[in-house]
Write an enzyme that holds these catalytic residues in place. Structure first.
Site, mmCIF file in Angstrom:
data_model
loop_
_atom_site.group_PDB
_atom_site.id
_atom_site.type_symbol
_atom_site.label_atom_id
_atom_site.label_comp_id
_atom_site.label_asym_id
_atom_site.label_seq_id
_atom_site.Cartn_x
_atom_site.Cartn_y
_atom_site.Cartn_z
ATOM 1 N N SER A 234 0.849 -1.195 0.000
ATOM 2 C CA SER A 234 0.000 0.000 0.000
ATOM 3 C C SER A 234 0.879 1.237 0.000
ATOM 4 O O SER A 234 2.105 1.133 0.041
ATOM 5 C CB SER A 234 -0.908 0.002 1.229
ATOM 6 N N LYS A 235 0.212 2.381 -0.021
ATOM 7 C CA LYS A 235 0.902 3.663 -0.119
ATOM 8 C C LYS A 235 2.008 3.828 0.918
ATOM 9 O O LYS A 235 3.024 4.453 0.652
ATOM 10 C CB LYS A 235 -0.110 4.791 0.060
#
Ligand code: GLU
Length: 465
Positions: A234-235
């Protein structure tokens, strides 16, 4: 059988590397088998879908070169067809209206759990007026669903574990599992290749397909990509958007190569051209378990591509970065030659572009450290002598210029570095650049002499102080 694969992203954000890898596998499989690759935008979630995300998907796919043969199809344009199929399922008795409230459903579930019954709402809903309420698919009660997954092997799910899923919401809009099934069927998808986060949906989709009397596609669920901490990528693990990699100076082929290897292998080969990927790809070679994203390895691969790919290909992508950095490349050397000169020391195209400004425009100031070290007592004299030599020559080529640098060092009884380094700083502004003969020939006579003059002035002023 015609092989048809699809990439079916929901436009609720940027194209992330996980999605891109699924797209790549689907694309490769279709290419390899001489089939077709379809792009389908699953935009039925009207609240979360945006045009910006649709554009981001197109941009990402086109930058990666993953071109589609059919589509893009939009699910929001197919509501009539979904309604038709829902009606068919209702007519066949494979679907029913359910008007239970959330609380009633929960109660019913508790009851069924206590009686060790499978969750099923028919009883309660049988008498409901068919004017409102969701529509549920009547999942078979007995038997099992077998998924012959091409990556994971056979997966068996008992029907009693599957509830009667909602296929239309109370406002009539179809749900994901219904739309996917109708689309895969209508579009003639032969191979559903997607992330294994969808594996729970597959037996439900198979049951709906069976109710529609459809031939089943083959399924291949590819494992997730994880961050270094073992959580789903994820980010917070850094860049995960495909376009961020473009912006950060990666070549699309390097990213494709990295994504391919992240989840698929062919012996211990690391580098594959796109043609080789198509030739060698097999679903059977896919990893069964999740893989960990390794940014250093991607960077290494990018450098390999920058060094060994056709310089014309690298230059094509470098142009974009030069423009982004505000450099007018019409006023300077052929970018292909710049690539050849810079590729050994550039891990990214951003680095390469940044290090190449001085070929096209004047630099603002000398690198402080480099100037301090190389512009000293006598450096002006060195530069003046070199300049005299350069001015006299008619053929401005690397070999000739290199000879002048050598001769100057010898005549002045200086080590080569004492001559070449002040020259380098004078013409590039920095202490590092490609080999001095290459730098000189790329820069050209006019810019070189002008900059040397300026440097001599600069040194004189500095020494005066
Ligand atoms: N639209 C789904 C997603 O973005 C993919 C559906 C599918 O591949 O079946 O997760």
């Amino acid at each position: 059988m015609t092989i048809k694969t699809r990439f079916a992203p929901s436009p609720t954000g940027y194209l992330h590397v996980g999605g891109a890898r699924t797209a790549l596998f689907s694309w490769l499989y279709a290419k390899k088998k001489g089939g077709k690759f379809i792009l389908r935008i699953e935009d039925t979630d009207l609240e979360r879908s945006t045009q910006a995300s649709v554009d981001a998907i197109f941009d990402g796919m086109s930058w990666l070169g993953l071109t589609h043969d059919e589509g893009p199809f939009y699910q929001t344009q197919r509501f009539d067809r979904y309604r038709e199929v829902i009606q068919q399922l209702l007519d066949q008795g494979d679907a029913y209206y359910c008007t239970c409230t959330r609380e009633e459903l929960d109660q019913l579930r508790e009851q069924q759990k206590a009686n060790k019954e499978k969750p099923r709402y028919n009883g309660k809903c049988k008498d409901a007026k068919h004017t409102e309420g969701v529509i549920r698919f009547k999942n078979p009660v007995d038997g099992e669903v077998v998924i012959n997954d091409l990556v994971k092997g056979d997966i068996v799910v008992a029907n009693k574990e599957l509830d009667d899923l909602i296929i239309a919401r109370s406002d009539g809009t179809p749900t994901y599992n219904l739309t996917v099934v109708v689309d895969d069927l209508d579009m003639g998808i032969s191979h559903v290749i997607r992330g294994d986060d969808h594996i729970n949906n597959t037996p439900r989709q198979i049951n709906i397909l069976k109710a529609l009397g459809a031939e089943l596609p083959k399924y291949a669920h590819v494992p997730m990509i994880l961050g270094s901490d073992g959580a789903r990528l994820s980010k917070r693990h850094g860049a995960v958007s495909v376009m961020q990699y473009r912006d950060d100076g990666f070549l699309p082929d390097a990213l494709l190569n990295y994504l391919l290897r992240l989840g698929w292998s062919h012996g211990d080969q690391e580098i594959f051209s796109v043609d080789e990927m198509i030739e060698l790809f097999e679903l059977e070679g896919c990893n069964v378990s999740a893989s960990t994203f390794n940014p250093e390895k991607l960077l290494w691969l990018n450098h390999q591509y920058i060094m060994h790919d056709e310089p014309e290909y690298v230059a094509k992508h470098l142009v974009w970065h030069m423009h982004k950095q505000g450099i007018d490349i019409s006023n300077g050397p052929d970018l292909v030659e710049v690539v050849k000169a810079q590729r050994e020391r550039s891990k990214t195209l951003v680095e390469m572009a940044t290090a190449s400004h001085y070929f096209y425009q004047e630099f603002e100031a000398y690198d402080e450290k480099a100037a301090k070290k190389n512009f000293k007592e006598g450096s002006d004299k060195v530069l003046q002598t070199l300049m005299d030599g350069f001015s006299k020559t008619n053929d401005w080529n690397g070999e000739k210029l290199h000879q002048i640098v050598l001769d100057t060092a010898e005549a002045m009884e200086l080590k080569l570095g004492k001559v070449a380094q002040p020259l380098r700083v004078a013409i590039s502004g920095a202490g590092v650049s490609p080999a001095i003969d290459v730098t000189l020939s790329l820069l050209g006579r006019e810019k070189t002499l002008k900059r040397m003059e300026k440097a001599i002035e600069f040194i004189k002023q500095k020494l005066d102080k």
